[in-house]
Design a protein around this motif. Structure first.
Motif, PDB file in Angstrom:
ATOM      1  N   LEU A 156      30.110 -16.793 112.622  1.00  0.00           N
ATOM      2  CA  LEU A 156      30.092 -17.835 113.652  1.00  0.00           C
ATOM      3  C   LEU A 156      29.855 -17.258 115.053  1.00  0.00           C
ATOM      4  O   LEU A 156      29.090 -17.809 115.831  1.00  0.00           O
ATOM      5  CB  LEU A 156      31.406 -18.630 113.625  1.00  0.00           C
ATOM      6  N   LYS A 157      30.497 -16.135 115.352  1.00  0.00           N
ATOM      7  CA  LYS A 157      30.388 -15.572 116.701  1.00  0.00           C
ATOM      8  C   LYS A 157      29.093 -14.765 116.873  1.00  0.00           C
ATOM      9  O   LYS A 157      28.345 -14.997 117.813  1.00  0.00           O
ATOM     10  CB  LYS A 157      31.617 -14.685 116.976  1.00  0.00           C
ATOM     11  N   ASP A 158      28.875 -13.805 115.978  1.00  0.00           N
ATOM     12  CA  ASP A 158      27.761 -12.876 116.187  1.00  0.00           C
ATOM     13  C   ASP A 158      26.412 -13.421 115.715  1.00  0.00           C
ATOM     14  O   ASP A 158      25.389 -13.121 116.318  1.00  0.00           O
ATOM     15  CB  ASP A 158      28.041 -11.547 115.471  1.00  0.00           C
ATOM     16  N   ILE A 159      26.427 -14.180 114.629  1.00  0.00           N
ATOM     17  CA  ILE A 159      25.134 -14.683 114.127  1.00  0.00           C
ATOM     18  C   ILE A 159      24.791 -16.023 114.775  1.00  0.00           C
ATOM     19  O   ILE A 159      23.684 -16.224 115.248  1.00  0.00           O
ATOM     20  CB  ILE A 159      25.140 -14.810 112.584  1.00  0.00           C
ATOM     21  N   TYR A 160      25.762 -16.931 114.817  1.00  0.00           N
ATOM     22  CA  TYR A 160      25.461 -18.271 115.329  1.00  0.00           C
ATOM     23  C   TYR A 160      25.808 -18.451 116.812  1.00  0.00           C
ATOM     24  O   TYR A 160      25.547 -19.502 117.374  1.00  0.00           O
ATOM     25  CB  TYR A 160      26.160 -19.326 114.468  1.00  0.00           C
ATOM     26  N   GLY A 161      26.400 -17.446 117.424  1.00  0.00           N
ATOM     27  CA  GLY A 161      26.608 -17.462 118.870  1.00  0.00           C
ATOM     28  C   GLY A 161      27.672 -18.437 119.358  1.00  0.00           C
ATOM     29  O   GLY A 161      27.623 -18.875 120.508  1.00  0.00           O
ATOM     30  N   TRP A 162      28.637 -18.772 118.503  1.00  0.00           N
ATOM     31  CA  TRP A 162      29.724 -19.647 118.951  1.00  0.00           C
ATOM     32  C   TRP A 162      30.604 -18.871 119.941  1.00  0.00           C
ATOM     33  O   TRP A 162      30.667 -17.653 119.897  1.00  0.00           O
ATOM     34  CB  TRP A 162      30.591 -20.092 117.762  1.00  0.00           C
ATOM     35  N   THR A 163      31.321 -19.611 120.786  1.00  0.00           N
ATOM     36  CA  THR A 163      32.266 -18.947 121.687  1.00  0.00           C
ATOM     37  C   THR A 163      33.554 -18.647 120.911  1.00  0.00           C
ATOM     38  O   THR A 163      33.784 -19.210 119.830  1.00  0.00           O
ATOM     39  CB  THR A 163      32.619 -19.850 122.878  1.00  0.00           C
ATOM     40  N   HIS A 164      34.400 -17.781 121.499  1.00  0.00           N
ATOM     41  CA  HIS A 164      35.691 -17.485 120.865  1.00  0.00           C
ATOM     42  C   HIS A 164      36.500 -18.772 120.682  1.00  0.00           C
ATOM     43  O   HIS A 164      37.168 -18.963 119.671  1.00  0.00           O
ATOM     44  CB  HIS A 164      36.492 -16.491 121.711  1.00  0.00           C
ATOM     45  N   ASN A 165      36.442 -19.643 121.704  1.00  0.00           N
ATOM     46  CA  ASN A 165      37.190 -20.912 121.629  1.00  0.00           C
ATOM     47  C   ASN A 165      36.718 -21.779 120.463  1.00  0.00           C
ATOM     48  O   ASN A 165      37.523 -22.349 119.731  1.00  0.00           O
ATOM     49  CB  ASN A 165      37.021 -21.715 122.925  1.00  0.00           C
ATOM     50  N   GLU A 166      35.405 -21.883 120.319  1.00  0.00           N
ATOM     51  CA  GLU A 166      34.848 -22.705 119.228  1.00  0.00           C
ATOM     52  C   GLU A 166      35.231 -22.134 117.866  1.00  0.00           C
ATOM     53  O   GLU A 166      35.589 -22.883 116.950  1.00  0.00           O
ATOM     54  CB  GLU A 166      33.325 -22.781 119.358  1.00  0.00           C
ATOM     55  N   VAL A 167      35.160 -20.807 117.753  1.00  0.00           N
ATOM     56  CA  VAL A 167      35.513 -20.161 116.477  1.00  0.00           C
ATOM     57  C   VAL A 167      36.979 -20.428 116.161  1.00  0.00           C
ATOM     58  O   VAL A 167      37.327 -20.833 115.043  1.00  0.00           O
ATOM     59  CB  VAL A 167      35.249 -18.632 116.551  1.00  0.00           C
TER      60      VAL A 167
END
Lengths: 191, 113
Positions: free
Chosen positions: A147-158
């Protein structure tokens, strides 16, 4: 695979019709998003059969939740969140942890993408190794990396999506990075 | 000793800085410029970050028949039972139990004639 190209305006119109109960409109939404949802599911659960089940579950949940979709986020973003939750539920049910074999790597890297052939070849090889390394992570660590590294979500979203604190998400990500690093490279000599 | 501590400190922070594109602080930068193992570590994580980001672009084909499967199952129960905490059922239960307890209490308080 033929990616279904649907314009954002068309998606909005389809969502509005599906919210009114049109299963035909929803079917078009499923057609348009099936590959990206399956791709995300596959990266999260590392098992093609389970990823198909996760995708199906995600779309059914989306259909049920559509009346509550207000359009605050893009439809695809909303769908991704539902997919993450569905993956978590179905993965918990699955006791078998299937490791992804190199032959079954989900990556279909195109070596022509890079301008430098040597670097492109290196990237393909690294992607292959990385897919296998991701498959070796536990589900919790893999989820944050995907979610964070591949899809670029923020820490909050994750954190919100996985039902954990932001600190826990960061710690999990740090451990996952160390784990991947360890799997991909020989340890460097300490100074 | 100080140098070793600085090395460990920087090395521990390499993943979060590189993977999130966060700049290093001046002291850490100073160390990085002089430390080959840390530079190698930065290079490794840069490559890891680049490859992970590139993975987003590689689409995976959904299995044939997925759309049909979805459409055929739209009305089936979900895997996780979301109705366990149906608010209507919960409120109705609380009201019924509350009313029953109130009636019972009144009945007990009434003096025997």
């Amino acid at each position: 695979m033929k990616p279904q190209r649907v314009e954002p305006d068309e998606i909005e119109a389809l969502v509005a019709r599906a919210q009114e109960g049109s299963s035909e409109a929803f079917e078009k939404l499923v057609e348009a998003h099936q590959h990206e949802v399956f791709g995300l599911a596959l990266r999260l659960v590392v098992d093609r059969e389970l990823a198909a089940d996760v995708s199906q579950e995600a779309f059914i949940r989306a259909w049920r939740a559509l009346p509550r979709f207000r359009g605050d986020a893009a439809f695809s973003t909303w769908l991704h969140r539902i997919t993450v939750n569905a993956a978590w539920t179905l993965k918990k049910r699955k006791t078998r942890h299937a490791a992804l074999s190199l032959d079954e790597s989900p990556e279909t890297a195109d070596p022509r993408r890079g301008s430098d052939p040597e670097r492109a070849g290196e990237t393909v090889e690294l992607r292959r190794k990385l897919s296998a390394a991701l498959g070796n992570l536990n589900h919790a660590q893999r989820s944050v990396v995907v979610l964070k590294d591949i899809y670029g979500w923020t820490h909050n979203e994750v954190a919100e999506s996985l039902g954990i604190t932001v600190t826990a998400a960061k710690v999990r990500l740090h451990r996952a990075h160390l784990n991947l690093r360890e799997q991909l490279h020989e340890p460097e000599e300490e100074r | 000793m100080r140098s070793t501590l600085q090395h460990q400190f920087v090395r521990f922070r390499v993943p979060e800085h590189v993977m999130s594109d966060r700049p290093f602080k001046p002291r850490a930068k100073e160390h990085l410029e002089a430390c080959l193992p840390c530079q190698a570590e930065v290079a490794n994580y840069r490559m890891l970050s680049r490859v992970l980001r590139s993975m987003r672009d590689s689409k995976e084909a959904a299995p044939p028949g997925l759309v049909l499967r979805v459409m055929a199952n739209l009305s089936r129960p979900l895997t996780e039972d979301h109705r366990r905490f149906d608010p209507v059922v919960v409120i109705a239960s609380v009201v019924v139990v509350g009313a029953a307890m109130a009636l019972l209490g009144r009945h007990r308080l009434r003096p025997a004639s």
